[in-house]
Design a protein around this motif. Structure first.
Motif, PDB file in Angstrom:
ATOM      1  N   TYR A  95      10.915  -8.132 -10.812  1.00 53.31           N
ATOM      2  CA  TYR A  95       9.963  -7.934  -9.731  1.00 53.31           C
ATOM      3  C   TYR A  95       8.639  -7.379 -10.258  1.00 53.31           C
ATOM      4  O   TYR A  95       8.587  -6.757 -11.330  1.00 53.31           O
ATOM      5  N   VAL A  96       7.592  -7.578  -9.481  1.00 55.52           N
ATOM      6  CA  VAL A  96       6.305  -6.964  -9.775  1.00 55.52           C
ATOM      7  C   VAL A  96       6.457  -5.448  -9.728  1.00 55.52           C
ATOM      8  O   VAL A  96       7.142  -4.906  -8.856  1.00 55.52           O
ATOM      9  N   ASP A  97       5.825  -4.735 -10.663  1.00 59.78           N
ATOM     10  CA  ASP A  97       5.907  -3.276 -10.693  1.00 59.78           C
ATOM     11  C   ASP A  97       5.295  -2.674  -9.428  1.00 59.78           C
ATOM     12  O   ASP A  97       4.245  -3.112  -8.950  1.00 59.78           O
ATOM     13  N   GLY A  98       5.956  -1.658  -8.889  1.00 60.71           N
ATOM     14  CA  GLY A  98       5.403  -0.933  -7.755  1.00 60.71           C
ATOM     15  C   GLY A  98       5.294  -1.756  -6.492  1.00 60.71           C
ATOM     16  O   GLY A  98       4.399  -1.524  -5.665  1.00 60.71           O
ATOM     17  N   LEU A  99       6.200  -2.689  -6.296  1.00 57.05           N
ATOM     18  CA  LEU A  99       6.155  -3.555  -5.121  1.00 57.05           C
ATOM     19  C   LEU A  99       6.340  -2.727  -3.855  1.00 57.05           C
ATOM     20  O   LEU A  99       7.282  -1.947  -3.751  1.00 57.05           O
ATOM     21  N   LYS A 100       5.441  -2.875  -2.890  1.00 61.91           N
ATOM     22  CA  LYS A 100       5.508  -2.093  -1.655  1.00 61.91           C
ATOM     23  C   LYS A 100       4.938  -2.904  -0.503  1.00 61.91           C
ATOM     24  O   LYS A 100       4.393  -3.989  -0.705  1.00 61.91           O
ATOM     25  N   THR A 101       5.093  -2.362   0.699  1.00 62.67           N
ATOM     26  CA  THR A 101       4.585  -3.067   1.883  1.00 62.67           C
ATOM     27  C   THR A 101       3.065  -3.086   1.873  1.00 62.67           C
ATOM     28  O   THR A 101       2.403  -2.159   1.403  1.00 62.67           O
ATOM     29  N   GLU A 102       2.532  -4.161   2.414  1.00 62.57           N
ATOM     30  CA  GLU A 102       1.089  -4.298   2.596  1.00 62.57           C
ATOM     31  C   GLU A 102       0.682  -3.579   3.881  1.00 62.57           C
ATOM     32  O   GLU A 102       1.368  -3.670   4.899  1.00 62.57           O
ATOM     33  N   LYS A 103      -0.439  -2.848   3.841  1.00 59.84           N
ATOM     34  CA  LYS A 103      -0.950  -2.157   5.012  1.00 59.84           C
ATOM     35  C   LYS A 103      -2.224  -2.840   5.504  1.00 59.84           C
ATOM     36  O   LYS A 103      -3.079  -3.214   4.706  1.00 59.84           O
ATOM     37  N   ILE A 104      -2.310  -3.012   6.826  1.00 58.02           N
ATOM     38  CA  ILE A 104      -3.458  -3.662   7.438  1.00 58.02           C
ATOM     39  C   ILE A 104      -3.938  -2.808   8.601  1.00 58.02           C
ATOM     40  O   ILE A 104      -3.143  -2.417   9.462  1.00 58.02           O
TER      41      ILE A 104
END
Length: 848
Positions: A576-585
């Protein structure tokens, strides 16, 4: 000699030609009949060579701005507020049909079925609705229940000079019969060869079947199924130098002659059979429950040329085959010798003298393979087919309650599961007899005796025949669940709504091959990535009076990252991509809306901020001669602007519509990046940073303006529309802006780890321009309820062939030495798309 070199440099920097994007139809009476051309495959995410970001479909029929910009500005691949199409949802009978892995809707799923997909409701990202918690870019719901179609038959015949040249459609509906049954069916066919672009062909069938049983006033059950099996070849962008040498804005490097016949290397074969079942339950006069279940299977294969061993790149416009690759015409420090000038002129003349010289040489590749066969060596050239198949199931259930005082609330649940199947197979060995499934770049680096070169350690040195899978084979599974609620209230002066959503997403990779570069992380299931999503939004309408309103909207949400962007190198491993987290909008807009007997329209200002986005680039790295993955994380973006639209009723028959938008959409930071090569062994990855702060979103005009005059009288309609576009930026190369690349050309790192003294390339802004469209049509009522409609549309009437709709920088750090410092040269490198020349579309519809 210096003047001659300057002349050559000037010639190479002034090439101004290109490819086409399709034009839209501006007239109300013919928008739907021409919808297949309003949203072309190249524009709507069906062409790997084009930007996959178009979302300019019609949102709202009662909004002057949103109901017009989709088809007016489609020649420039306009995106509303420059949002990516992952922020638009498409529903059919209340079920979301966006691809769970990429977030986007494939318009090929309903291709050619215009006459049975007209009944739809569209909303922007803030307006309340009864079928969804609409995302930032809005949502559209298509109603395909059989009882909703008017009884009768319709035949539609169309002719044009675009991607396809002929289209025929037939539809029939019984309407709701006395026995409670309703049936609807439709059949369409689209065909074309060398229409707008040479070397292009199009062959597509479409079908639709629907049945519905209305049991009583409370219950009905509907079933609909459809599909559009299509085979079509593709066009490609090229450099200005290649367009100049081909003397055509519509040069297409994807095809060539084989035994004297045209053959395209890039062919799409797509078929997405789909079905949806819907239960409508009217609980009472004020309560309604709608539940739908949908299934979809996607078979999507896209062919491409492949080459092996020491074979040369067969693409005719590969940069090393162009005259500018022979020597650096920008460098005045080294005198040219006559041999260089002669070779330059000879190469230029070869390109110009014969069409065959600037196209793919199929005969030569077959000859090279025959020679390899004779020596018992590996096939040099072949055609592979890359598949992105999918099996998806989705469930939606929505409950609506109208309260006594006129307020209402809606609650809904959604659940979906999809399995994306990614692999490639051998389509054509082109006469070759031997192909072994190993990685040629790894073989170059590690030798042919290393296990690292094996694409599948469970089947080493697999000899590949036509139809076999090879190279990579993996699945991406995505599960999504969500629940949402919405409340609408009103009073004498204020209407309001608020809504909220909560959900979760899980996805993982399931590898079907054990790759030699990553034997521990390629075969079998990866760990599961899990994300909690949620958000809320609100809207307040202040009714100044019956003709003027002020509207304030706002929203905030967390979205799971797309599985498509979440793996570092998904073809070979499951990291996985490092530090994968939810996107905030976070964002909102403010609107002044007016509706008077003379003028109707609105003026809106908006602002949106994105945090923690993830993007993935995958490309062949010419500088390092290997396939490269570049994963960026922690991206921040900002979108803001002004939208305005007004329709003036000059007389009962004549109206004037003015539309305009000025916006900005740019990167606000320099995100972290991980660079990975397909030929690297397990665990190797390079931490880096992409210096892109301030660069704009690409492939859409950030400013666009339109003025249209409509005249309707006695069933005739006439329309003249002028559109002006500017501030379009090409897609920048992330590779060229990597810190590690910039440091090679003078960049330094300070004590805080920031890059300084680096010459970061600017993003190219394309020239603006004007295009005009005209249309004329007639609607004729006949006896016994029959009718005939005739529509003729001419797009780009003034034949402006200099309008570039977008483009992209190639992933090479081309440079030259000006005697004092290293600098980037972009004018030879970028590839461009052009708007189509003057073209026409004639549509005849007979309803009986």
């Amino acid at each position: 000699m210096k003047k001659q070199k300057l002349g050559l440099a000037f010639t190479l920097s002034c090439f101004s030609l290109g490819l086409s994007a399709q034009q839209a139809n501006p007239a109300d009476a013919s928008r739907e009949d021409n919808a297949a051309f309003v949203f072309t495959e190249s524009q709507l995410n069906e062409n790997d060579d084009m930007s996959q970001d178009v979302n300019a479909f019609v949102f709202s029929n009662d909004d002057v701005y949103l109901s017009n910009v989709g088809y007016l500005f489609s020649p420039m691949r306009f995106r509303v507020r420059a949002y990516d199409s992952q922020y638009n949802d498409m529903y059919i009978n209340g079920v979301r049909f966006n691809d769970a892995e990429t977030g986007r809707f494939s318009y090929g799923l309903i291709g050619g079925l215009n006459d049975v997909t007209r009944n739809k409701e569209g909303v922007d990202g803030f307006s309340p609705n009864l079928f969804s918690y609409s995302p930032l870019g809005g949502a559209t719901n298509i109603n395909v229940r059989a009882s909703q179609y008017a009884p009768g038959s319709k035949i539609t015949l169309s002719g044009c000079n675009r991607n396809y040249v002929l289209r025929g459609m037939y539809s029939y509906s019984t309407g709701l019969m006395n026995n409670g049954w309703a049936f609807t069916g439709a059949l369409s066919y689209r065909w074309g060869r060398n229409g707008a672009i040479e070397g292009i062909y199009y062959n597509s069938l479409g079908y639709f079947l629907a049945a519905e049983k209305v049991f009583n006033d409370r219950h009905s059950l509907a079933l609909s199924t459809w599909g559009s099996p299509t085979e079509r070849s593709q066009q490609a962008a090229s450099t200005e130098e290649a367009y100049y040498l081909a003397n055509s804005h519509y040069y297409n490097p994807n095809w060539g002659y084989q035994d004297g016949k045209m053959r395209n290397a890039r062919v799409v074969r797509a078929f997405e059979p789909s079905a949806v079942a819907t239960w409508n339950f009217n609980i009472n006069d004020k309560m309604r429950l709608v539940t739908s279940f949908a299934a979809k299977y996607t078979n999507d294969g896209r062919s491409a040329l492949g080459w092996n061993g020491n074979a040369s790149d067969p693409r005719p416009d590969y940069y090393k085959k162009l005259p500018s690759a022979l020597f650096n015409v920008y460098d005045d420090s080294t005198p040219l010798v006559q041999e260089q000038i002669d070779l330059f002129n000879e190469t230029t003349e070869r390109w110009k003298s014969s069409k065959a010289n600037r196209q793919i040489d199929w005969d030569q590749m077959y000859f090279a393979n025959a020679q390899a066969n004779a020596l018992g060596k590996e096939t040099l050239y072949y055609v592979e087919e890359r598949h992105n198949d999918q099996l998806a199931f989705n469930l939606s259930s929505t409950f609506n309650h109208n309260i006594e005082n006129g307020d209402n609330y809606t609650v809904g649940i959604l659940a979906g599961s999809s399995k994306g199947m990614h692999y490639k197979k051998m389509k054509d060995l082109m006469g070759g007899e031997l192909y072994t499934d190993i990685d040629k770049f790894a073989a170059r680096d590690y030798g042919y005796n290393s296990i690292v070169i094996q694409n599948d350690l469970t089947n080493p040195n697999h000899r590949i025949s036509e139809g076999d899978k090879f190279g990579y084979n993996y699945n991406i599974i995505v599960n999504k669940q969500s629940a949402w609620a919405q409340y609408n209230g009103h009073s004498e002066y204020i209407d309001y709504y608020f809504a909220g959503q909560i959900g979760s997403t899980q996805f993982w990779r399931d590898g079907k091959m054990q790759n030699g570069r990553s034997p521990l992380h390629s075969l079998g299931k990866s760990g599961t990535a899990r994300f909690l999503e949620g958000g809320g939004k609100f809207g307040i309408v202040y009714k100044i009076n019956g003709k003027h309103q002020l509207i304030l909207n706002g929203r905030y949400e967390n979205r799971a990252p797309l599985a498509y962007n979440s793996f570092i190198a998904p073809r070979i491993k499951d990291d996985y991509v490092d530090g994968l987290k939810t996107e905030k909008i976070a964002g909102g807009d403010f609107t002044y809306s007016f509706n008077t007997p003379v003028v109707i329209g609105r003026i809106t200002g908006y602002y949106t901020r994105f945090f923690d986005q993830v993007e993935m680039d995958a490309f062949y790295n010419d500088n390092e001669s290997r396939f490269t993955y570049l994963a960026m994380s922690g991206i921040e973006k900002e979108h803001w602007g002004v939208e305005a639209a007004a329709t003036f009723r000059l007389t009962s028959e004549l109206s004037l519509t003015a539309i305009g938008t000025w916006s900005d959409a740019r990167y606000m930071n320099n995100p972290n990046a991980i660079k990975t090569y397909e030929s690297e062994v397990e665990g190797e990855r390079q931490q880096d940073r992409v210096y892109c702060e301030g660069l704009r979103s690409n492939g859409t005009p950030l400013s666009a303006y339109s003025l249209a005059l409509d005249y309707n009288v006695n069933g005739w309609f006439f329309n003249v529309t002028g559109n002006y576009y500017h501030r379009t930026y090409i897609d920048f190369s992330t590779y060229r802006r990597l810190g590690s690349v910039l440091k090679r050309y003078g960049g330094e790192v300070d004590d805080q780890g920031n890059l300084v003294n680096a010459s970061i390339p600017e993003q190219e802004e394309l020239d603006g321009g004007f295009m005009m469209d005209v249309s004329i049509g007639k609607y004729i009522r006949l006896k016994d309820g029959k009718s005939l409609s005739i529509n003729l549309n001419i797009n780009n009437l003034l034949n402006n062939t200099d309008m570039r709709t977008g483009g992209y920088e190639q992933n090479r750090d081309d440079s030259y030495d000006d005697g004092s410092a290293r600098a980037y040269v972009f004018s030879r490198n970028s590839k461009y798309y052009y708007a189509s020349r003057c073209n026409a579309f004639l549509n005849l519809g007979f309803r009986f």
